[in-house]
Structures are given as C-alpha cells and as structure tokens.
Design a protein around this motif. Sequence first.
Motif, PDB file in Angstrom:
ATOM      1  N   UNK A   1     -69.233  17.624  16.897  1.00 36.09           N
ATOM      2  CA  UNK A   1     -68.645  18.788  16.210  1.00 36.09           C
ATOM      3  C   UNK A   1     -67.146  18.895  16.462  1.00 36.09           C
ATOM      4  N   UNK A   2     -66.694  18.210  17.520  1.00 35.19           N
ATOM      5  CA  UNK A   2     -65.272  18.275  17.894  1.00 35.19           C
ATOM      6  C   UNK A   2     -64.538  17.021  17.467  1.00 35.19           C
ATOM      7  N   UNK A   3     -65.106  16.287  16.505  1.00 37.84           N
ATOM      8  CA  UNK A   3     -64.559  14.972  16.181  1.00 37.84           C
ATOM      9  C   UNK A   3     -64.507  14.795  14.677  1.00 37.84           C
ATOM     10  N   UNK A   4     -63.492  14.070  14.245  1.00 37.54           N
ATOM     11  CA  UNK A   4     -63.404  13.739  12.827  1.00 37.54           C
ATOM     12  C   UNK A   4     -63.163  12.240  12.710  1.00 37.54           C
ATOM     13  N   UNK A   5     -63.871  11.599  11.787  1.00 38.17           N
ATOM     14  CA  UNK A   5     -63.647  10.160  11.573  1.00 38.17           C
ATOM     15  C   UNK A   5     -62.344  10.008  10.772  1.00 38.17           C
ATOM     16  N   UNK A   6     -61.581   8.964  11.095  1.00 41.56           N
ATOM     17  CA  UNK A   6     -60.293   8.795  10.408  1.00 41.56           C
ATOM     18  C   UNK A   6     -60.409   7.787   9.276  1.00 41.56           C
TER      19      UNK A   6
ATOM     20  N   UNK B   1     -58.909  -2.542  17.713  1.00 43.79           N
ATOM     21  CA  UNK B   1     -57.636  -1.845  17.916  1.00 43.79           C
ATOM     22  C   UNK B   1     -57.362  -0.695  16.952  1.00 43.79           C
ATOM     23  N   UNK B   2     -58.245  -0.487  15.989  1.00 46.31           N
ATOM     24  CA  UNK B   2     -58.029   0.591  15.028  1.00 46.31           C
ATOM     25  C   UNK B   2     -58.457   1.936  15.609  1.00 46.31           C
ATOM     26  N   UNK B   3     -57.696   2.990  15.260  1.00 49.41           N
ATOM     27  CA  UNK B   3     -58.138   4.341  15.615  1.00 49.41           C
ATOM     28  C   UNK B   3     -59.189   4.739  14.590  1.00 49.41           C
ATOM     29  N   UNK B   4     -60.405   4.983  15.034  1.00 52.63           N
ATOM     30  CA  UNK B   4     -61.471   5.281  14.068  1.00 52.63           C
ATOM     31  C   UNK B   4     -61.857   6.752  14.052  1.00 52.63           C
ATOM     32  N   UNK B   5     -61.489   7.484  15.097  1.00 51.55           N
ATOM     33  CA  UNK B   5     -61.856   8.895  15.133  1.00 51.55           C
ATOM     34  C   UNK B   5     -60.845   9.650  15.977  1.00 51.55           C
ATOM     35  N   UNK B   6     -60.819  10.969  15.778  1.00 48.61           N
ATOM     36  CA  UNK B   6     -59.932  11.836  16.554  1.00 48.61           C
ATOM     37  C   UNK B   6     -60.777  13.020  16.982  1.00 48.61           C
ATOM     38  N   UNK B   7     -60.611  13.417  18.237  1.00 47.59           N
ATOM     39  CA  UNK B   7     -61.438  14.538  18.662  1.00 47.59           C
ATOM     40  C   UNK B   7     -60.874  15.258  19.853  1.00 47.59           C
ATOM     41  N   UNK B   8     -61.509  16.352  20.201  1.00 48.01           N
ATOM     42  CA  UNK B   8     -61.112  17.118  21.378  1.00 48.01           C
ATOM     43  C   UNK B   8     -62.003  16.675  22.529  1.00 48.01           C
ATOM     44  N   UNK B   9     -61.365  16.172  23.561  1.00 48.85           N
ATOM     45  CA  UNK B   9     -62.101  15.504  24.629  1.00 48.85           C
ATOM     46  C   UNK B   9     -62.749  16.526  25.576  1.00 48.85           C
ATOM     47  N   UNK B  10     -63.931  16.162  26.065  1.00 46.35           N
ATOM     48  CA  UNK B  10     -64.707  17.089  26.894  1.00 46.35           C
ATOM     49  C   UNK B  10     -64.340  17.082  28.368  1.00 46.35           C
TER      50      UNK B  10
ATOM     51  N   UNK C   1     -60.698  19.564   9.694  1.00 47.04           N
ATOM     52  CA  UNK C   1     -59.395  19.453   9.037  1.00 47.04           C
ATOM     53  C   UNK C   1     -58.278  19.786  10.008  1.00 47.04           C
ATOM     54  N   UNK C   2     -58.500  20.808  10.811  1.00 44.18           N
ATOM     55  CA  UNK C   2     -57.480  21.157  11.814  1.00 44.18           C
ATOM     56  C   UNK C   2     -57.244  19.951  12.721  1.00 44.18           C
ATOM     57  N   UNK C   3     -58.339  19.342  13.108  1.00 46.18           N
ATOM     58  CA  UNK C   3     -58.258  18.173  13.985  1.00 46.18           C
ATOM     59  C   UNK C   3     -57.515  17.024  13.327  1.00 46.18           C
ATOM     60  N   UNK C   4     -57.905  16.736  12.087  1.00 46.49           N
ATOM     61  CA  UNK C   4     -57.304  15.598  11.387  1.00 46.49           C
ATOM     62  C   UNK C   4     -55.807  15.806  11.196  1.00 46.49           C
ATOM     63  N   UNK C   5     -55.396  17.066  11.149  1.00 44.88           N
ATOM     64  CA  UNK C   5     -53.984  17.371  10.940  1.00 44.88           C
ATOM     65  C   UNK C   5     -53.171  17.434  12.219  1.00 44.88           C
ATOM     66  N   UNK C   6     -53.814  17.239  13.344  1.00 43.53           N
ATOM     67  CA  UNK C   6     -53.087  17.291  14.612  1.00 43.53           C
ATOM     68  C   UNK C   6     -52.053  16.177  14.686  1.00 43.53           C
ATOM     69  N   UNK C   7     -50.904  16.473  15.273  1.00 46.74           N
ATOM     70  CA  UNK C   7     -49.868  15.458  15.391  1.00 46.74           C
ATOM     71  C   UNK C   7     -49.635  15.026  16.834  1.00 46.74           C
TER      72      UNK C   7
END
Length: 385
Positions: free
Chosen positions: A380-385, A338-347, A285-291
């Motif tokens: 674990x560091x990723x959320x599907x959008x 071209x769609x953003x399908x996930x958001x995550x913290x990159x390694x 949720x924290x990730x999905x809420x990142x701006x």
Amino acid sequence: MSAVGTPLSDAASRAALFAPGGASRLVVKVGSSLLVAPDGAVRRAWLETLVDDLAQRRAAGQQILLVSSGAIALGSRRLGLPKGGRASLEDAQASAATGQILLAGLWAELLGAHGLTAAQILVTLGDFEDRRRFLNASATLDRLLQLGAIPILNENDTVATEEIRFGDNDRLAARAAQAGRADALILLSDIDGLYTANPAEDPEARFIETVPDIGAIAHMASSASSSGMGSGGMAAKVEAARIAHVAGVPVAIVAGKPDHPLQRFAETGRGTIFTAPDALSARKAWLAGRMQLLGRLHVDAGAARALGEGKSLLAAGIVRVEGGFRRGDAVDVICPDGRAIARGLVGYDAADARLIAGKRSDEIAGLLGYAPRSAMIHRDQMVML
Ligand code: GLU
C-alpha cells in the motif's frame, strides 16, 4: 467556436462532480485578478456573491477549502509599490506580508457574516514535498474541516525564496487538494477554460469542454494570462490539473469574474473539466511524484517478480541497502539489472534495514529485538515505476 473533447451529457451532470452531492470536500482556488481590481481595490461586491455561493455549499454539507491569491496585489497598493508589487522579489515579499493580513481579514469578515469560521494556513513548497510535513498539514486541514471551519491557504510568500516556491496558486491548490483529501478542485480564473489556441489571436480556437486524457493536451498550455496580476497562466493550470489527475481529483477551470461564479457553474456546467482516474491511485500518485529519494533497496529477481504481481517487499528479497533514511522516507527499489522498478515508503530506518536484509521473517524478530513490521515496504506504500 465549437467545443471539442468528450462532452459530458448536460450542464448538470458536468457540474455534478463538483456539487455537494458529488464532492463532499471541495477546493476552490480564487485568483488575484478576481479579488483585486486593476487599481488595487478589493472587488468586494463580487466577493460577497462568491461568499454567498460558498455559504450555500456549506449549508448543503459540502466541506470547503479555499486557496486565495491576492496578497501581493493588495499589499502593493497599501505600500504604494509599482508594478503590482512584482518589480522585485523583495517588493513581492513586502507586498505579501502587508497584503496577507488584509486578505485574511477580508475572508474572515465576509465568511463571518454567514456564521462561517475562516482559518489561515500559509504554506511553502517544502511543506507538501516532505511526507511528515505533508501529513501534518493534512491532519490540520482535516481537523479544521471536521470543526466546520474553512481553511484559507496561500503561499508563505514572505519567506519563500524564488527557487523553492510554488509561485502560482494553481499548483498549490492541486497539492492542497491532495493534502486535504479533497474530492474535487475548482480553479476560478479570469479565463473561462482551456482553448485549442489563444482565442484572442486565432479565430479557429475551440473551447475544450472535457479533458479525459491530460497527456493529450499538455502541448496546448500557453503561458498567456489576460490579467497580468496573478502568476498563474494556462501552463500553471494544466500542470495543476496533472497533479490533481494523478491524485484522482477532477478539476474544473471556470470563469470567476461574473457574480455568483460557483452557482453559475452549477447551473451551466460551463468550464473546462479534467476528469480523473480512480481515486484509489491518489496516495500512490503522491509517492510517484516525490522528488527527494533517500535510499535504494537492491532486490533479487524473485522479489522483483513478486512486486510485479502486486506483493509487498519483504526483507528476504533484499540483497543490498544504499543510503541513509528513516522509517517512512521514500526510497527506490532496484532490480538486478539496475533499473528502479518501484518507489515506496520504507518500513525501517537504514540501520535496521541493513540488519535484516536477506533474512527470513522468522529470523527478523530476534535480530531487531522488537516485533517486526509486516514488510520492508508494504504494497500500500509502494508504487511501481
Ligand atoms: N501567492 C500570491 C499572492 O497571494 C499569488 C500567487 C498567484 O498569483 O497564483 O498574491
């Protein structure tokens, strides 16, 4: 006035999510109009009853994190400023600077009378938006709580500029609950909960006991606040509940004005309770809420499919890297259409990501010159959008 929503079975079970047995870490937000009377004086006798309640919860093993408003209200009285110090941003900032020291002293004194240690934390919006600062704040909160102290948070109003402030402590409390990995949040307020309409104006207004689906009540938020002293209002409370909801933290909006408000809530269960989904979603949720997103990783169809199945993103599936980012920054994953399908913290940072994009795991160590991480973005560091 009848109640709507799905009632939890009885008073005790309603309050159980917030009790020491149900929540080992609790955030309690105290609004300005509870702490400070309309003439600007501290409501000390009431505050002592709240501190009694807090001490009892601490004694029962519950860790407590306080979010306290009231700096502007207290400071404006000391400085003799009109309109409760809210006539201009400069007045509010001067009032906050003056009032915060009084507010912190008050908490330290009253908690100290119970042998409890108060610790002041002043935050800005950016402190919770930025991952490193968020983790830093989180670690500090954690350490304080382990040491038995009671962190007391407020917005650093003296330096926050209008555009980048929380502005209200309801949303700040919800973010603090995330940062402090709290199990529950109680918003003590000058209202006793959420109604289907403004009860002062509409005789049909019904009290909402339980909100299992935050999406369904978003339209009910009215920004009316009865005190005019704090800046919260109903809209801020619903927004706070949404932030907490995606983090898996249940929220109760409870009447704060009566003496012993927490004990009263524990006994009566009276308040509006927002239940929350599985706490496992908190980090995502924290990730999905990142701006602030610092890059885009374009992936092939195979990688996009693998992400959909819950797998990590491997370097092999990346066809192009956009942007400048450092390891740990938030990036979006873009599929072939071209769609953003996930958001995550990159390694990896951007340069290393470009170096290993499209490469198989067995080639990566040689390219990098160090032992590779298990994935470009771990699941674990990723959320599907
Ligand atoms: N941070 C403000 C203060 O201490 C209060 C914000 C709010 O009203 O929620 O006065």
